[in-house]
Design an enzyme around this catalytic site. Sequence first.
Site, PDB file in Angstrom:
ATOM      1  N   ALA A  39       0.760  -1.183  -0.125  1.00 19.08           N
ATOM      2  CA  ALA A  39       0.009  -0.046  -0.079  1.00 19.08           C
ATOM      3  C   ALA A  39       0.805   1.067   0.012  1.00 19.08           C
ATOM      4  O   ALA A  39       1.870   1.419   0.559  1.00 19.08           O
ATOM      5  CB  ALA A  39      -0.806  -0.033   1.265  1.00 19.08           C
ATOM      6  N   GLU A  40       0.660   2.141  -0.945  1.00 20.45           N
ATOM      7  CA  GLU A  40       1.594   3.299  -1.258  1.00 20.45           C
ATOM      8  C   GLU A  40       1.791   4.138   0.147  1.00 20.45           C
ATOM      9  O   GLU A  40       2.671   4.937   0.535  1.00 20.45           O
ATOM     10  CB  GLU A  40       1.160   4.169  -2.219  1.00 20.45           C
ATOM     11  CG  GLU A  40      -0.084   4.880  -2.299  1.00 20.45           C
ATOM     12  CD  GLU A  40      -0.650   5.468  -3.410  1.00 20.45           C
ATOM     13  OE1 GLU A  40      -0.192   5.219  -4.565  1.00 20.45           O
ATOM     14  OE2 GLU A  40      -1.272   6.582  -3.199  1.00 20.45           O
ATOM     15  N   ASN A  41       0.628   4.187   0.886  1.00 23.23           N
ATOM     16  CA  ASN A  41       0.706   4.843   2.311  1.00 23.23           C
ATOM     17  C   ASN A  41       1.408   4.175   3.460  1.00 23.23           C
ATOM     18  O   ASN A  41       1.735   4.698   4.518  1.00 23.23           O
ATOM     19  CB  ASN A  41      -0.717   5.070   2.758  1.00 23.23           C
ATOM     20  CG  ASN A  41      -1.472   3.910   2.959  1.00 23.23           C
ATOM     21  OD1 ASN A  41      -1.596   3.249   2.224  1.00 23.23           O
ATOM     22  ND2 ASN A  41      -2.162   3.998   4.243  1.00 23.23           N
ATOM     23  N   SER A  82       8.129   4.229   1.108  1.00 24.21           N
ATOM     24  CA  SER A  82       7.086   3.530   0.166  1.00 24.21           C
ATOM     25  C   SER A  82       7.362   4.023  -1.268  1.00 24.21           C
ATOM     26  O   SER A  82       7.519   2.881  -2.100  1.00 24.21           O
ATOM     27  CB  SER A  82       5.625   3.927   0.396  1.00 24.21           C
ATOM     28  OG  SER A  82       4.687   3.421  -0.193  1.00 24.21           O
TER      29      SER A  82
END
Lengths: 212, 231
Positions: A39-41, A82
């Site tokens: 997840a990019e977060n 990330s």
Amino acid sequence: MALRVAKELKDGMYVNLGFGLPTLTSLFIPEDIDIILHAENGMLRYAGVIDDETQADADLINASGQPTSLLPGAAVFDLNESFTMIRGGHLDLAVLGAYQVSETGDLANWQLQGYHVGGIGGAIELAQGAKRVVVAMEHTDKNGKPRIVKQCSLPLTARRCVNTIITNLAYIELEGAGLVLKEVAPGITPEEVQANTEPDLIISEDLSEMEF
Amino acid sequence: MNKVVANLAEAIRDIEDGARIMVGGFAASGGANNLVQALIEKGTKDLTIICTGSPEWMPFVENDRAKKVISGFTSHSLRPEITEVIETKVRAGLLEVETVPHGILSERIRASKAGIPAFYTPIGVGTVFGEGKETKLFDGEECVLERAIEADFALIRGHFGDRLGNLTCRFVARNRNTEMAGAATVTIAEVEEVVEVGDIDPERVDIQGIYVQRVVKAPKIVKWLDGHEAV
């Protein structure tokens, strides 16, 4: 569509499922294979969406802002780390939504016609950084116009980045020669796919019906 | 050394009209919502807001306190009516927006923090994100020059914090908070709990005190993307 996207996920892959529709795919990942979702977060190895609000933790959310949970072996990190993973080419696969894809693999998925504002988020880095980019989208827009076009009319997210397009009608690979129609959805003919696609399709010799 | 201040008003006392402000957070996690609210109540205006997306800029835009928003999402990802609010202000010339890819924004913030004035990246080539920027070929690949992004203040959220400014973050609340700490002239952190010096395991410090000038205790306010709030 989400079921067909899930079939692209192979054991051992590091995969990012972009905002919106592709997130659904996480619900259909076969249990017998080990996929690590990014997840990019800031998460690796997260699970599906938690529907029960009383169980939701705002500090455990996916990139679409939905509550999720971590699986054993998970890691959390900040955005800079990330995007180091994303830009550095460490992801095997990114699945993204789209407004338009061109016949050369240009992707438009962040801004509507005539708008000054838009949501690029991490789509550009995923499109340029992942080893393989799969677009999952409805084959036509809400007015019935093709989303697979000769040239994108909407502002681009990234050029020549899409490898595969999965729609409600078809599975199309972008190869050197052009757009190769590999699979059609059950009950759909190649002619119907072509009629809803702006550029000419190359019909694969191994054309088959989509399996889920 | 004691960086802990008594209340939110004191924490933001010297933020003046026209300031450039970084605001931490990503969707419902890690937003400095108390500091933002205090700034809205103070009436500070003509601000440039640098942030991930709508949860951070929305209070400033809705209350006409921003002159510019620099963000990965200048639209709202779920609520078209919010997108219309900001688009209308832009069309009326009341607000300027700069949409910056999340990772580019992250690296521009980190560069500022690290004293790096600019860097080259292939991200954005051939799109509006690369337009008007210097380019250079590296090993045959075209790259664009991105500048560090500077700010007067960074408003961030931690979980535990001590009087030296050391902070921990919960799970994905690290998001932009770690990179923004130290990227602005003054970094102000709101935290769930102020703890004694020595209580935070040195191996668990996510944001080192050297980057943080002020710490203030404030309750966790959660704003979900769909609009509902929870404490």
